[in-house]
Scaffold this motif. Structure first.
Motif, short mmCIF file in Angstrom:
data_model
loop_
_atom_site.label_atom_id
_atom_site.label_comp_id
_atom_site.label_asym_id
_atom_site.label_seq_id
_atom_site.Cartn_x
_atom_site.Cartn_y
_atom_site.Cartn_z
N MET A 1 0.85 -1.18 0.00
CA MET A 1 0.00 0.00 0.00
C MET A 1 0.90 1.24 0.00
SD MET A 1 -3.22 0.55 2.54
CE MET A 1 -4.02 -1.01 2.19
N THR A 3 0.20 4.47 0.14
CA THR A 3 -0.20 5.55 1.06
C THR A 3 -1.24 4.97 2.03
OG1 THR A 3 -1.99 6.25 -0.41
CG2 THR A 3 0.13 7.39 -0.65
N PRO A 4 -1.46 5.62 3.18
CA PRO A 4 -2.49 5.09 4.08
C PRO A 4 -3.87 5.19 3.45
CG PRO A 4 -1.71 7.23 4.85
CD PRO A 4 -0.81 6.82 3.72
N ARG A 5 -4.69 4.21 3.75
CA ARG A 5 -6.06 4.23 3.23
C ARG A 5 -6.94 5.16 4.07
NH1 ARG A 5 -8.67 -0.01 0.30
NH2 ARG A 5 -10.93 0.16 0.43
N ALA A 51 -4.83 9.92 -2.41
CA ALA A 51 -5.97 8.99 -2.52
C ALA A 51 -6.32 8.33 -1.19
CB ALA A 51 -5.68 7.91 -3.58
N LEU A 53 -8.89 7.49 1.51
CA LEU A 53 -10.33 7.34 1.27
C LEU A 53 -11.19 7.67 2.49
CD1 LEU A 53 -10.29 3.95 -0.70
CD2 LEU A 53 -10.03 6.27 -1.58
N PRO A 79 -12.55 14.33 -2.09
CA PRO A 79 -13.17 13.01 -2.29
C PRO A 79 -12.81 12.00 -1.19
CG PRO A 79 -11.31 13.24 -3.76
CD PRO A 79 -11.43 14.55 -3.03
N ARG A 81 -14.52 10.12 2.53
CA ARG A 81 -15.67 9.98 3.44
C ARG A 81 -15.15 10.14 4.86
NH1 ARG A 81 -20.32 8.39 1.61
NH2 ARG A 81 -21.06 7.10 3.34
N ARG B 16 -7.51 4.39 -6.47
CA ARG B 16 -6.47 4.20 -5.44
C ARG B 16 -5.74 2.89 -5.68
NH1 ARG B 16 -4.61 5.04 -0.28
NH2 ARG B 16 -3.94 3.06 0.56
N PRO B 28 -16.66 8.42 -3.28
CA PRO B 28 -16.72 9.03 -1.95
C PRO B 28 -18.14 9.46 -1.55
CG PRO B 28 -15.74 10.55 -3.51
CD PRO B 28 -15.91 9.25 -4.23
#
Lengths: 358, 91
Positions: A1, A3-5, A51, A53, A79, A81, B16, B28
């Motif tokens: 991975m 980047t962190p999710r 990215a 999320l 973008p 949540r 992603r 999102p």
């Protein structure tokens, strides 16, 4: 991975309450100043670029920050949540209406310790139950996606049945989540009065087992007596059936460092909010991707998963060493004798193994 | 989806990249995700509303080794599934 999710943000160090079991205050995360809104805004652009999320916003108490509405409006243009953690005592119809208008708000998680004022206010202060319930109802009226967190401690564990009835029946929520007060931050100063002792843990497990039967699928837990009961029961069943667990036998309980990071109110990037003293970088001048990929401290935490349980002090001859995954790395909670250790619980007289799995 | 259609990714979605060259296409607004393999990622990144499905198939043949003969059918089916999920649009 790459980047962190997900990223957890301590959006403010301010709070209108001083809960006696708070892990945040009196920890390294209890910082002198909050980042100005402009710094958070710049970081939100980083989150989009990398990215990320999912974001959670916590504190302190997010609503104690006067510019929270502007921060949330800014975040909701990106973008991602997001989930907001609040004690709900500062939420009225106006705040609930504002939240209901936000795009991409995944959930609001409210801390409620009991279904009555005495149990809730014991650690949170007089009047906080009434204000929290008023806030919860205001958010329900606006149809907000709510989840509830109940933190068990010595002063509310006896209220569990009434708490469940209040949350599931009176408030009508589909489920709630449980954990327990942990010996960290301000809680350490009150541990004798707050943290569950052996008898309270055993009693809570029995009550929770009964509540699970009566409300199947409506109790959730990531820590505390219910989580321990579920994990230990599964471990013992696996041991009796000689089942192999993919990550069993290794210090693999914490998967957080493989998917998320956290940021303190002063901008320090940390592995998680319970490891607030381990500064990996600063959002004011470091790139999130570089920290994620190059931090030696993160590498060390990820490397825990390669540590065999049987190589830890006290675990070599443990009957469950092939299934145990250790505990939370915060506070060095790993190996024999910690709160998450089944063998220690049995040896201290918590339950017999036949009581755990008849 | 017809070979002369010109698909365009829907705005606001996040691509992603995850483990092993896979990626998730994340909405999102709903929180839903859709997994993409390396071929899916290639198609997603080459859709621009101007290239036709036939152009995308040709680009894919040039980019990847040992592309099977039925690739056009598979690409059409894949893009159809993205359209049914509202992830792409046809200008």
């Amino acid at each position: 991975m790459s980047t962190p999710r997900a990223v957890d943000l301590v959006i403010t160090n301010q709070c209108n309450l001083r809960c006696r079991y708070c892990y945040h205050f009196e920890s390294a995360g209890d910082v002198a100043r909050d980042l100005p809104r402009g710094e958070w805004s710049r970081f939100f652009r980083q989150l989009e670029r990398h990215a990320v999320l999912e974001v959670s916003l916590t504190g302190g108490e997010p609503f104690a920050r006067p510019d929270l509405p502007e921060i949330l409006q800014d975040l909701s243009r990106h973008p991602v949540r997001f989930t907001l953690y609040t004690n709900a005592t500062l939420v009225g119809p106006e705040e609930a209406g504002f939240l209901a208008g936000l795009r991409r708000l995944r959930a609001v998680q409210v801390s409620l310790d009991a279904g009555n004022a005495a149990g809730h206010d014991a650690c949170r202060g007089a009047g906080s139950f009434e204000r929290a319930v008023r806030g919860i109802r205001a958010m329900q009226e606006r149809g907000l996606p709510l989840s509830l967190q109940v933190t068990l401690h010595r002063l509310n564990a006896g209220d569990l049945e009434q708490t469940a009835e209040f949350v599931l029946e009176d408030l009508g929520l589909p489920s709630f989540q449980l954990n327990s007060a942990y010996d960290m931050g301000a809680c350490s100063r009150h541990r004798e009065q707050i943290c569950l002792g052996l008898d309270e843990r055993r009693a809570a497990m029995a009550t929770l087992e009964d509540l699970e039967r009566r409300h199947p699928g409506r109790l959730r837990a990531s820590a505390g007596p219910l989580a321990q009961l579920r994990r230990w029961t599964a471990m013992e069943r696996a041991r009796r059936n000689c089942e192999v667990w993919p990550q069993g036998g290794f210090l693999s309980a914490c998967g957080g460092v493989f998917r998320k990071l956290a940021v303190r109110a002063d901008g320090a990037i940390i592995p998680c909010n319970q490891l607030s003293e381990r500064v990996l970088g600063w959002i004011q001048h470091d790139d999130l991707r570089e920290v994620w990929q190059q931090s030696p401290e993160l590498a060390r935490l990820r490397h825990r998963q390669e540590t065999r349980m049987q190589d830890l002090p006290g675990c070599r001859d443990c009957s469950w060493a092939a299934w145990c995954t250790g505990g939370c790395p915060a506070g060095g909670a790993e190996g024999f004798g910690t709160e998450d250790c089944l063998r220690a619980f049995l040896e201290q007289g918590g339950l017999s193994i036949d009581q755990l799995v008849p | 989806m017809l070979l002369d259609a010109r698909p365009l990714p829907r705005a606001g979605l996040v691509l992603r990249r995850e483990h092993d060259d896979w990626a998730v296409l994340f909405d999102p607004d709903t929180g839903s995700g859709f997994g993409l393999d390396p071929v899916g990622i290639f198609l997603w990144e080459n859709m621009d509303g101007r290239r036709t499905v036939a152009d995308l198939v040709e680009a894919l043949r040039e980019h990847f080794a040992e592309v099977p003969s039925q690739v056009a059918d598979e690409v059409q089916g894949f893009l159809q599934s993205l359209q049914e999920r509202g992830l792409i649009q046809l200008p």
